[in-house]
Write a protein that holds these residues in place. Structure first.
Motif, short mmCIF file in Angstrom:
data_model
loop_
_atom_site.label_atom_id
_atom_site.label_comp_id
_atom_site.label_asym_id
_atom_site.label_seq_id
_atom_site.Cartn_x
_atom_site.Cartn_y
_atom_site.Cartn_z
N PRO A 1 13.39 91.62 -74.28
CA PRO A 1 13.51 90.19 -74.60
C PRO A 1 14.87 89.81 -75.16
O PRO A 1 15.30 88.66 -75.03
N PHE A 2 15.57 90.77 -75.73
CA PHE A 2 16.90 90.50 -76.28
C PHE A 2 17.93 90.25 -75.21
O PHE A 2 19.03 89.77 -75.49
N ASP A 3 17.60 90.57 -73.96
CA ASP A 3 18.49 90.28 -72.83
C ASP A 3 18.13 88.98 -72.13
O ASP A 3 18.83 88.55 -71.20
N ALA A 4 17.03 88.36 -72.54
CA ALA A 4 16.57 87.14 -71.86
C ALA A 4 17.47 85.96 -72.23
O ALA A 4 17.90 85.82 -73.38
N PRO A 5 17.76 85.09 -71.27
CA PRO A 5 18.52 83.88 -71.58
C PRO A 5 17.70 82.94 -72.47
O PRO A 5 16.46 83.02 -72.50
N ASP A 6 18.38 82.08 -73.17
CA ASP A 6 17.69 81.17 -74.08
C ASP A 6 16.60 80.36 -73.37
O ASP A 6 15.53 80.13 -73.94
N LYS A 7 16.88 79.95 -72.15
CA LYS A 7 15.91 79.15 -71.41
C LYS A 7 14.59 79.90 -71.23
O LYS A 7 13.50 79.33 -71.39
N ALA A 8 14.69 81.21 -70.90
CA ALA A 8 13.48 82.02 -70.69
C ALA A 8 12.73 82.22 -72.00
O ALA A 8 11.49 82.22 -72.03
N LEU A 9 13.47 82.41 -73.08
CA LEU A 9 12.83 82.59 -74.39
C LEU A 9 12.12 81.31 -74.83
O LEU A 9 10.98 81.36 -75.32
N ILE A 10 12.78 80.18 -74.65
CA ILE A 10 12.17 78.90 -75.04
C ILE A 10 10.91 78.64 -74.22
O ILE A 10 9.87 78.24 -74.76
N LYS A 11 10.97 78.89 -72.94
CA LYS A 11 9.82 78.71 -72.06
C LYS A 11 8.64 79.57 -72.50
O LYS A 11 7.48 79.14 -72.44
N ALA A 12 8.93 80.78 -72.97
CA ALA A 12 7.87 81.71 -73.40
C ALA A 12 7.44 81.50 -74.84
O ALA A 12 6.52 82.15 -75.31
N GLY A 13 8.12 80.62 -75.55
CA GLY A 13 7.78 80.38 -76.95
C GLY A 13 8.20 81.51 -77.86
O GLY A 13 7.58 81.75 -78.91
N VAL A 14 9.26 82.21 -77.48
CA VAL A 14 9.74 83.36 -78.25
C VAL A 14 11.02 82.98 -78.99
O VAL A 14 11.98 82.47 -78.37
N THR A 15 11.03 83.21 -80.29
CA THR A 15 12.23 83.03 -81.09
C THR A 15 12.58 84.37 -81.72
O THR A 15 11.88 84.84 -82.63
#
Length: 479
Positions: free
Chosen positions: A431-445
């Motif tokens: 998850p640390f390699d995921a772009p911000d858009k993917a993290l926001i979509k998944a609800g991950v901060t």
């Protein structure tokens, strides 16, 4: 002519030589003794998860036998005293191989014989006794493959049936009630719901074996590495407490192979896992310091770190590496962890965090329902690189690629790390390699709903290799 049968790690009626031979002689007085580790000299006592299992296994055994005397105390005192109190003429038990048990049993056997009481001990938990297999030069094996090849050349006795006639002698009224042994967690009950996951006892063990042979054996050679699939037997806790024997497992597996020859390859791989357990006991018997000393003394030079913070993050499944965290959370929630994931989390502890393998051995011993001293010690030393036939220390698992290879759809991570469930497959293991858009979509901060990695993989790998250089220098100096 009453015979005492002292149950230990053989909590079953079938293929139980001590019980079988005693029942043929006359009335049997079955007893289990819960010993105080400090008095018994046991340096590596059972942990909380094993105690939970033991409680339920003893209940199942007492029901099957129709009676079981439960005692608490020092077996060195309790067994001779019980023989004297009941007038028993013989004592039978099945052998244990842990260092403290060997010493204890030797003392008790000598004491009973001095009193004129017949004593018989048997092999009930291994295919072969640890001293029966030797290298061509006459010493113990230190490498698994030749050990197992030698083991496969030796005959194995068929499992014994349950005693046809079993008469339980009158039990003294001095015994404990199962609840008095205080084996279950109370406040809090961290094992809540485990009864729905496990069926401790002989009946549960045989059902688990039959279910596995019917539904999990086919494809086992490959699929056993997939924690997201059900192709593992989960027999390890049943084996540890002796609710089923290796002979029974081997016999039943061979019967399936005979009926379906196409399963022979998978069956052989399955039985070879029993072989690793056999090898571990072989090592423990011949090298009794295995649970606490590096098997390879050169590893005494390894510069372990000390970090309670990192150790706690690993224990809680909060390392920032999803496959590692999933494994550690599965362990805490179920008392069990898939074997492939055990290797991944162990490698992470000793090679990424550079924390002493003994920390891992102790945590597993406390939290695993199958915590077996021989297997646990040998396996941790294998991963650390300090053990017999060990994985090279410089082989350092990449948790991202391990996750992608063995949990390709992320199902295992999503089950145990649900805060990452919404991530795309491409990022579920990193998850640390995921772009911000993917993290926001998944609800991950990151740093809030899921932690940042507590160590960077490549930097940790380099540091581990530097530590390995210290081991090599130590070994060269010793030479």
């Amino acid at each position: 002519m009453t015979t005492i049968v002292w149950f230990r790690q053989d909590l079953r009626l079938a293929d139980n030589p001590a019980l079988f031979e005693a029942a043929a002689k006359g009335p049997v007085l079955p007893v289990f003794i819960l010993e105080d580790p400090e008095r018994s000299g046991e340096r590596h006592p059972m942990g909380g998860a094993s105690n939970w299992w033991l409680h339920h296994s003893l209940k199942a055994l007492a029901k099957s036998l129709g009676g079981l005397l439960l005692l608490r105390g020092d077996a060195r005192v309790a067994i001779p005293a019980l023989a004297h109190e009941t007038g028993a003429t013989a004592v039978h038990w099945n052998r244990c191989y842990e260092p403290h048990a060997v010493e204890r049993d030797t003392e008790i056997k000598a004491e009973l014989k001095q009193q004129g009481i017949e004593v018989n001990s048997y092999n009930a938990s291994l295919l072969h006794e640890p001293w029966e297999l030797e290298t061509k030069s006459g010493g113990p094996f230190k490498v698994y493959s030749p050990f197992w090849r030698a083991a496969l050349q030796e005959p194995v006795a068929d499992p014994l049936p349950r005693p046809e006639k079993l008469v339980i002698a009158d039990l003294p009224n001095t015994g404990e009630q199962i609840d008095d042994l205080d084996l279950l967690p109370r406040s809090p009950n961290w094992a809540e719901g485990w009864e729905d996951l496990w069926q401790p006892g002989e009946e549960g063990a045989m059902k688990r074996l039959q279910d596995f042979l019917a539904d999990g054996l086919e494809g086992y050679g490959e699929l056993r590495n997939r924690p997201d699939l059900p192709n593992v037997s989960r027999l390890s806790p049943h084996l540890h407490f002796g609710e089923i024997s290796p002979r029974q497992i081997r016999h039943e597996t061979n019967s399936v192979e005979d009926a379906e020859p196409a399963l022979k390859k998978d069956g052989a791989k399955f039985i070879s896992e029993i072989g690793w357990r056999e090898f571990s006991y072989h090592l423990l018997y011949h090298f009794p310091t295995l649970p606490h000393d590096n098997f390879k003394p050169s590893f005494d030079a390894y510069p372990w770190r000390a970090s309670e913070t990192d150790l706690r993050a690993w224990q809680r499944g909060e390392t920032g590496y999803p496959i590692v965290d999933a494994g550690m959370r599965e362990l805490w929630k179920t008392g069990y962890m898939h074997n492939r994931v055990r290797m991944i989390v162990a490698s992470f502890l000793v090679k990424h965090l550079r924390l002493d393998w003994r920390h891992g051995e102790a945590w597993f011993r406390d939290t695993l329902v199958d915590a077996d001293l021989a297997n646990n010690s040998a396996s941790w030393q294998w991963v650390a690189g300090s053990g017999a036939d060990a994985a090279p220390y410089f082989r350092i698992f990449n948790p991202m690629s391990q996750g992608a290879k063995f949990d390709p759809d992320g199902a295992y991570v999503r089950q145990w790390v649900p805060e990452l469930a919404g991530l795309d497959d491409a990022y579920i293991h990193a998850p640390f390699d995921a772009p911000d858009k993917a993290l926001i979509k998944a609800g991950v901060t990151l740093g809030k709903t899921y932690p940042h990695p507590i160590v960077e993989h490549f930097a940790a790998r380099d540091a581990a290799l530097e530590g390995y250089e210290a081991v090599k220098r130590g070994g060269e100096a010793a030479a």
